[in-house]
Design a protein around this motif. Structure first.
Motif, short mmCIF file in Angstrom:
data_model
loop_
_atom_site.label_atom_id
_atom_site.label_comp_id
_atom_site.label_asym_id
_atom_site.label_seq_id
_atom_site.Cartn_x
_atom_site.Cartn_y
_atom_site.Cartn_z
N THR A 116 35.90 87.95 -0.57
CA THR A 116 35.08 88.91 -0.05
C THR A 116 35.24 88.92 1.43
O THR A 116 35.97 87.91 2.08
CB THR A 116 33.92 88.57 -0.39
OG1 THR A 116 33.30 87.32 0.06
CG2 THR A 116 33.45 88.59 -1.75
N GLN A 117 34.85 89.86 2.17
CA GLN A 117 34.56 89.92 3.65
C GLN A 117 33.39 90.00 4.17
O GLN A 117 32.49 90.56 3.47
CB GLN A 117 35.54 91.26 4.11
CG GLN A 117 34.96 92.66 3.65
CD GLN A 117 35.84 93.72 4.34
OE1 GLN A 117 36.67 93.57 5.14
NE2 GLN A 117 35.27 94.97 4.21
N GLN B 299 34.62 78.08 6.38
CA GLN B 299 35.69 77.76 5.55
C GLN B 299 36.57 79.25 5.37
O GLN B 299 37.62 79.20 4.92
CB GLN B 299 35.56 77.54 3.90
CG GLN B 299 34.47 76.08 3.95
CD GLN B 299 34.04 75.79 2.82
OE1 GLN B 299 34.57 76.14 1.63
NE2 GLN B 299 33.00 74.91 2.40
N GLY B 300 35.79 80.23 5.96
CA GLY B 300 36.68 81.47 5.70
C GLY B 300 37.64 81.74 6.88
O GLY B 300 37.85 80.85 7.74
N GLN B 301 38.56 82.82 6.92
CA GLN B 301 39.27 83.23 7.84
C GLN B 301 38.99 84.39 8.73
O GLN B 301 38.36 85.41 8.08
CB GLN B 301 40.90 83.49 7.23
CG GLN B 301 41.45 82.11 6.62
CD GLN B 301 42.82 82.43 6.02
OE1 GLN B 301 42.88 83.52 5.60
NE2 GLN B 301 43.50 81.42 5.60
N ALA B 302 39.06 84.51 10.01
CA ALA B 302 38.61 85.39 10.80
C ALA B 302 39.34 86.73 10.10
O ALA B 302 40.67 86.82 10.01
CB ALA B 302 39.08 85.30 12.31
N LEU B 303 38.55 87.95 10.20
CA LEU B 303 39.10 89.19 9.97
C LEU B 303 40.28 89.81 10.97
O LEU B 303 40.04 89.70 12.11
CB LEU B 303 37.95 90.32 9.65
CG LEU B 303 37.16 90.10 8.59
CD1 LEU B 303 36.20 91.27 8.49
CD2 LEU B 303 37.74 90.27 7.43
N ASP B 304 41.31 90.34 10.28
CA ASP B 304 42.44 90.75 11.42
C ASP B 304 41.95 92.13 11.66
O ASP B 304 42.76 93.05 10.95
CB ASP B 304 43.58 90.60 10.67
CG ASP B 304 44.79 90.81 11.58
OD1 ASP B 304 44.30 91.08 12.80
OD2 ASP B 304 45.97 91.04 11.17
N THR C 215 37.00 86.40 5.92
CA THR C 215 37.16 86.68 4.83
C THR C 215 37.01 85.42 4.12
O THR C 215 37.70 84.28 4.35
CB THR C 215 38.84 87.20 4.40
OG1 THR C 215 39.03 88.42 5.21
CG2 THR C 215 39.18 87.31 3.02
N LEU C 216 36.50 85.35 3.01
CA LEU C 216 35.75 84.24 2.40
C LEU C 216 36.47 84.02 0.90
O LEU C 216 35.91 85.15 0.12
CB LEU C 216 34.43 83.73 2.41
CG LEU C 216 33.85 82.55 2.15
CD1 LEU C 216 34.48 81.45 2.67
CD2 LEU C 216 32.25 82.53 1.78
#
Length: 503
Positions: free
Chosen positions: A299-300, A322-327, A338-339
């Protein structure tokens, strides 16, 4: 005359300035009858017809004004003129200089400080006034003067003058006076072509000046962006473009607030700005919870609070890190991740079966040994377990209870979770909180809700051992959801763990 009547009668409902326009017409009619002495039977008949139609259209307005005079346009105009702390003379001077020198400082309506028109155009307007005064016996000039006399006080006496929006009613009059002054000036200057070139250059200058300010300077002004929530609008635009591809969680304070508020929180404003309402959006107050779509699928998470930290909850932050930054450059100034938490979530929920036992409430007839989650509730809700808490507190401390719940179908839209602290499981709670971090109707099958509930213990709370219980109920009826054990009801709450209060 019929069109005039319709416009006058309808104008009263649009704005208090409609009263001044109506008065302007009545004064002009009096001028025609008593100064020009133009009285033909046909004109009198038409005037009578026009006033009658206008009065019929305005009858509801007149009746409501008599019944509630404090809400009438007259009262609003007078209050605006009289209740402003700004002295009258200062308002008049500011309103006049706002035409050509320094205008409204509010970024909501204006490039801060930009005047309404340029100084040369103001001189031409003054020339038009002088020409009208010299020819006041001619009806077309008299009408312009009457309109200026009755409408110009609206911007000049407006509270917080100069107020750009207050000039709206007088703009047609200013345009007429400018045209009159320009026409007279052009006729007086030789050679005539030079005057026409200068006038054309003036109009072009104002066009370029206004176009640049309206479409470039004003939108990029930081005060304008703050006033119109431009950053929030960019987030809404990004969601419109991406929510159909990726399940989207919108974390914002006030996102689940349903009670009317004078100032809408950012979550409510964001929901109003989003156009793709058919997307499967889930609004979450991330200070109090988090949603894992479809058991933790990718999910975002769009995090929009009040330009502070994304959330005040340590339990929520643990997951978001634990998520990654939205590009995405469009929301670079916002927090978005984004998780993909499916594996980690399954591991955590699996551990709950051995680390977070529960018991049924004492009112259940069958003896209740310690049991392991999950356990089902009515209306498609399943309790999964809880994060291990701190077990020792002092009076006045805050107890944080983090529970996990799974959605097994459509939930009641008025669902609320409750958390109670009790000194006796059969007695009323000594401290409690009823809340839910989401809009239940937005949750879908296999969504998992992490609910973070904080409970403030009373300062006078005696030392001793207390139990923590949880459950759910419907706010409209107050009816609690029953606990189901193999399809059989087992009370309407669960006893989770004990805490100790020391003084």
């Amino acid at each position: 005359f019929a069109a005039l009547a319709l416009l006058l009668g309808g104008g009263l409902y649009l704005h208090p300035a409609g009263l001044m326009v109506t008065l302007m017409v009545l004064v002009y009619v009096a001028y025609i009858l008593f100064v020009r002495r133009t009285r033909t039977p046909q004109m009198m008949s038409y005037l009578g017809f026009s006033l009658l139609v206008a009065a019929i259209i305005a009858t509801p307005y007149i009746i409501s004004t008599i019944r509630l005079p404090e809400l009438s346009g007259v009262t609003r105009l007078l209050n605006g003129f009289s209740e402003s702390p700004q002295p009258v003379f200062e308002r008049v001077v500011a309103g006049f200089t706002g035409l050509f020198w320094r205008g409204d400082s509010s970024a909501v309506f204006n490039v801060p400080g930009r005047p309404l028109i340029d100084p040369i155009s103001t001189v031409l307007i003054l020339v038009g006034i002088v020409v009208s005064l010299r020819s006041w016996r001619k009806p077309r000039y008299a009408l312009t003067l009457i309109a200026a006399l009755l409408l110009v006080p609206i911007p000049l006496l407006a509270p917080e003058s100069p107020l750009q929006i207050a000039y709206a009613a007088v703009l047609p009059v200013l345009a007429l006076l400018f045209g009159l002054g320009a026409a007279v000036t052009v006729r007086q200057i030789r050679p005539r072509w030079l005057a026409r070139v200068a006038l054309t250059a003036l109009v072009m200058f104002n066009f370029v000046w206004t176009f640049t300010d309206l479409f470039s300077t004003w939108p990029q002004n930081p005060e304008v962006r703050a006033a119109y929530q431009s950053e929030l609008a960019e987030v809404a635009h990004y969601i419109d473009l991406s929510a159909w591809r990726v399940p989207t969680i919108i974390c914002a304070r006030g996102a689940t607030t349903l009670t009317p508020q004078a100032i809408l929180p950012s979550g409510s404003l964001l929901s109003l700005m989003i156009n793709r309402q058919n997307a499967a959006l889930r609004y979450v107050d991330c200070d109090n919870g988090l949603v894992f779509v479809n058991g933790g699928d990718r999910t975002q998470q769009i995090l929009y609070t009040d330009r502070t930290v994304p959330t005040t909850s340590a339990a929520v932050q643990t997951w978001l890190t634990q998520g990654q930054a939205l590009d995405s450059a469009s929301i670079a100034s916002q927090a978005g991740v984004t998780l993909n938490a499916g594996a980690a979530l399954a591991d955590k929920i699996g551990k709950f079966q051995t680390t977070t036992p529960y018991v049924f409430a004492p009112e259940v007839e069958t003896a209740s040994p310690q049991l392991a989650p999950p356990v089902s509730f009515e209306n498609n809700l399943t309790y999964l377990g809880y994060e291990l808490p701190t077990f020792t507190y002092r009076a006045g401390d805050t107890v944080t209870v983090v529970t996990y719940w799974r959605v097994d179908g459509a939930l009641p839209p008025d669902l609320t979770l409750f958390t109670h602290v009790l000194d006796d499981p059969g007695a009323p709670p000594v401290a409690n909180r009823d809340t839910i971090a989401v809009l239940p109707a937005q949750l879908q099958n296999r969504d998992i809700l992490m609910q973070v509930t904080t409970i403030l213990l009373p300062q006078t709370m005696p030392r001793g051992e207390y139990v923590v219980s949880v459950g759910a109920y419907r706010t409209q009826s107050g009816e609690r959801l029953r606990v189901l054990d193999n399809g059989q009801p087992r009370g309407n709450r669960l006893i989770l763990f004990n805490i100790e209060v020391t003084n």
